[in-house]
Design a protein around this motif. Structure first.
Motif, PDB file in Angstrom:
ATOM      1  N   HIS A 116       2.697  -5.786   3.603  1.00  0.00           N
ATOM      2  CA  HIS A 116       2.154  -6.724   4.570  1.00  0.00           C
ATOM      3  C   HIS A 116       2.106  -8.119   3.955  1.00  0.00           C
ATOM      4  O   HIS A 116       1.663  -8.289   2.812  1.00  0.00           O
ATOM      5  CB  HIS A 116       0.733  -6.325   5.008  1.00  0.00           C
ATOM      6  N   HIS A 136      -3.873   2.868   4.009  1.00  0.00           N
ATOM      7  CA  HIS A 136      -4.214   1.495   3.607  1.00  0.00           C
ATOM      8  C   HIS A 136      -5.585   1.425   2.943  1.00  0.00           C
ATOM      9  O   HIS A 136      -5.762   0.748   1.937  1.00  0.00           O
ATOM     10  CB  HIS A 136      -4.195   0.572   4.835  1.00  0.00           C
ATOM     11  N   PHE A 155     -11.743  -4.039   8.033  1.00  0.00           N
ATOM     12  CA  PHE A 155     -10.547  -3.309   8.469  1.00  0.00           C
ATOM     13  C   PHE A 155     -10.968  -1.930   8.953  1.00  0.00           C
ATOM     14  O   PHE A 155     -11.715  -1.218   8.263  1.00  0.00           O
ATOM     15  CB  PHE A 155      -9.540  -3.187   7.327  1.00  0.00           C
ATOM     16  N   SER A 173       0.846  -1.195   0.000  1.00  0.00           N
ATOM     17  CA  SER A 173       0.000   0.000   0.000  1.00  0.00           C
ATOM     18  C   SER A 173       0.876   1.238   0.000  1.00  0.00           C
ATOM     19  O   SER A 173       1.961   1.268   0.583  1.00  0.00           O
ATOM     20  CB  SER A 173      -0.930  -0.002   1.220  1.00  0.00           C
ATOM     21  N   ARG A 182       0.337 -11.476   4.645  1.00  0.00           N
ATOM     22  CA  ARG A 182      -0.774 -11.983   5.432  1.00  0.00           C
ATOM     23  C   ARG A 182      -1.067 -13.429   5.032  1.00  0.00           C
ATOM     24  O   ARG A 182      -0.835 -13.821   3.891  1.00  0.00           O
ATOM     25  CB  ARG A 182      -2.035 -11.130   5.204  1.00  0.00           C
ATOM     26  N   LEU A 199      -4.374  -2.156   7.796  1.00  0.00           N
ATOM     27  CA  LEU A 199      -3.756  -3.474   7.706  1.00  0.00           C
ATOM     28  C   LEU A 199      -2.902  -3.807   8.911  1.00  0.00           C
ATOM     29  O   LEU A 199      -2.560  -4.985   9.122  1.00  0.00           O
ATOM     30  CB  LEU A 199      -2.915  -3.578   6.424  1.00  0.00           C
TER      31      LEU A 199
END
Length: 635
Positions: free
Chosen positions: A279, A226, A334, A222, A281, A355
């Motif tokens: 990130h 985010h 989120f 990002s 994930r 995030l």
């Protein structure tokens, strides 16, 4: 300074007695502290405290017993220690008379906790009429023996110590934590060391909600916020973002947004905020708006308030399966703060968001059930039945001429939609059955349709009317034999000699998802069966020129019918010679008419003739044999 340390004391009793010991703790600053420790060693033991409620647990007394008949009684076990104890009753009895009886204990084994009692039911069955006094049942305390045997097996190698791992194998789910216990056993003093090796391999991935997807992680890149705020048209009103899709392709923001960010690069980002963030994930599933869809996808919730989101489910495909299928999914929410001061107060408060914050997870579960309507009929049996008479297919005009007429017999049933969504379907039948169309514009009609397509709303019902169309061509099936039966048509002969045509088929309910449901239809068309009270008449001797008359009855079973008769002899006559046998006003299963048969001999000789009775609804004629003799002797 200021730290605490924990000292572990282990108590290993060697006898069933109370032990005490004092430990002296000496510190560097010459402080001396004495700590006294006491412990009580106990043996695992069970006690028989009562038999069938009596406090004298010396023996189990069974009075008035019968050979081969089980007698029921009970005993009570008590664990007086502070240790759990396992027990098990031996299957075989002991003693000189053990072969003369049997005993079953319920439960046969178990565990008694500290200071716990348990009642045991005993089913005692004698096999002899002698007094049984030399029989004993043995209850074993199995924990101590089993533990001793287990430890002995671990230390059989003679090395003085052994480490036991439990569990020693297993399967770890996604992000799952499992505790492994390691216990050391020793029968000789010393310091022992070993390595615990954990091998991971040959395991199928279990990370993804999709069974055929082996992807483990997602990379999310990002730029700026985010989850930037968007307007009603979906356009970003803040900084742009870069993302890495499932196809590993880069997606860039509009050039104008990137230019604006570059123009603002003269202003350094706030402390603690990353301009570009990456990130990694865990990959739990594939991003999709189908079959689940959440609207709106972005909302602003004021402080100490709430908002409502809408979740819809649309099945991926229309399947013809008769089984229920389930679809599992989830949604991640989120959260980001809509205030810069709420995100970070330098030196005082810092809140993660987007995030960087664990999302809210909403698990979604849907079941796709086959479309089914409840069918409610006025009569039990599950079959919509019709009854008609073939005699109603003919009508006599004023001039006596017979004409064919067709008619319908109608029945109805109720269709109920028990589902939580509208059901769209079509109804279909084949001749001689048909579905009558509903009355248009009926305000009480809960379904709507375009053409033959019908829709019943949830928790509503509608009545369906079905017609059985009767016509003369249906009677062509009565000439069939059992070896050449038409599909769905059967010629039935009853025990009373009656005949009827039975038409069977299914009314088809075709749903919009290609599943089907059927409603059985069955129509019985009664056929007329002509019969006479006698099949022959003998008038005997009659003088020439004189008339002798006798009567007989003509019957028609199950249906009205027209009939006529003819004979080639001029000396015999039937009156009437034709007519309608039966009436619609008479509700009966058998119609009859009285006929007069006359004999007028013209010569001095014997006469014979055959009268033929016919019905337009019956292909097999009925015959009557007549016989008489003319005589000139008037005596």
């Amino acid at each position: 300074p200021g730290e605490d340390i924990f000292i572990e004391l282990v108590f290993f009793p060697t006898a069933a007695e109370r032990s005490s010991q004092t430990f002296t703790i000496v510190c560097d600053n010459c402080q001396v502290n004495d700590v006294s420790v006491e412990g009580e060693g106990q043996l695992v033991a069970l006690e028989l405290v009562s038999v069938s409620g009596e406090d004298e647990p010396l023996m189990l007394v069974v009075s008035d017993h019968y050979i081969g008949v089980p007698a029921k009684c009970s005993v009570t076990l008590f664990n007086r220690t502070l240790l759990s104890s396992h027990f098990s009753w031996m299957a075989e009895l002991r003693g000189q008379q053990a072969h003369l009886c049997t005993a079953i204990f319920d439960p046969p084994s178990g565990t008694l906790g500290p200071n716990e009692t348990m009642e045991i039911t005993v089913h005692f069955t004698p096999h002899s009429d002698v007094e049984l006094t030399k029989v004993a049942a043995v209850c074993e305390k199995v924990e101590a023996k089993a533990q001793e045997a287990f430890v002995s097996s671990l230390l059989t190698h003679g090395k003085g110590a052994a480490f036991h791992v439990l569990p020693d194998s297993g399967l770890l789910g996604p992000f799952e934590t499992r505790t492994v216990e390691v216990t050391a056993y020793t029968d000789m003093w010393g310091e022992y060391k070993d390595n615990l090796v954990c091998k991971v391999g040959d395991l199928e991935p279990t990370y993804n909600i999709d069974q055929n997807n082996g992807k483990l992680v997602d990379v999310v890149l990002s730029y700026g916020d985010h989850f930037p705020l968007k307007d009603a048209d979906g356009n970003e009103v803040m900084s742009a973002a870069l993302g890495l899709s499932d196809e590993d392709a880069w997606t860039r923001a509009p050039l104008s947004d990137v230019t604006n960010v570059e123009e603002e690069e003269s202003e350094p980002p706030p402390a603690g905020k990353n301009l570009i963030s990456v990130h990694i994930r865990p990959h739990l599933g594939s991003l999709s708006d189908y079959p689940y869809c959440i609207t709106p996808q972005q909302i602003v919730i004021p402080a100490r308030s709430s908002r409502t989101i809408r979740v819809s489910f649309t099945p991926l495909t229309l399947s013809g399966s008769d089984c229920e299928s389930r679809c599992a999914g989830f949604a991640l929410g989120f959260m980001s703060l809509d205030s810069k001061t709420a995100v970070c107060v330098p030196g005082r408060v810092r809140r993660v968001q987007g995030l960087d914050l664990e999302p809210i997870r909403l698990d979604l579960q849907a079941a796709v059930k086959p479309a089914v309507l409840l069918v409610q009929m006025d009569e039990d049996g599950g079959v919509l039945g019709f009854n008609a008479s073939a005699g109603d297919l003919l009508r006599a005009e004023s001039d006596g001429k017979l004409v064919a007429c067709e008619f319908d017999v109608t029945q109805s049933f109720q269709l109920v939609n028990p589902a939580e969504m509208p059901l769209r379907f079509r109804l279909g039948t084949k001749a001689p059955f048909s579905v009558l169309k509903p009355l248009p514009g009926s305000s009480s009609d809960p379904y709507t349709g375009d053409g033959q397509a019908l829709v019943i709303q949830p928790r509503h019902s509608t009545r369906v009317k079905v017609a059985f169309h009767c016509s003369l061509p249906l009677l062509d099936h009565k000439n069939q034999t059992e070896d050449h039966e038409s599909a769905g048509v059967q010629l039935v002969h009853t025990e009373n000699g009656w005949k009827k045509l039975r038409f069977q088929q299914n009314l088809l309910i075709q749903f919009s998802n290609n599943t089907q449901q059927t409603v059985p239809l069955c129509a019985d068309l009664d056929l007329p069966t002509l019969s006479l009270s006698t099949d022959s008449l003998n008038f005997g001797f009659c003088c020439v020129g004189q008339t002798r008359t006798t009567e007989l009855n003509l019957y028609s079973d199950r249906a009205r019918t027209f009939w006529n008769s003819h004979t080639e002899s001029g000396v015999f006559r039937v009156a009437p010679d034709s007519g309608l046998l039966g009436s619609k006003k008479l509700h009966t299963t058998t119609y009859n008419q009285c006929l007069q048969i006359s004999f007028t001999p013209s010569e001095n000789r014997e006469f014979k003739a055959v009268v033929v009775f016919q019905s337009p609804l019956e292909t097999t004629p009925l015959t009557l044999l007549l016989q008489g003799t003319g005589s000139l002797d008037e005596k």
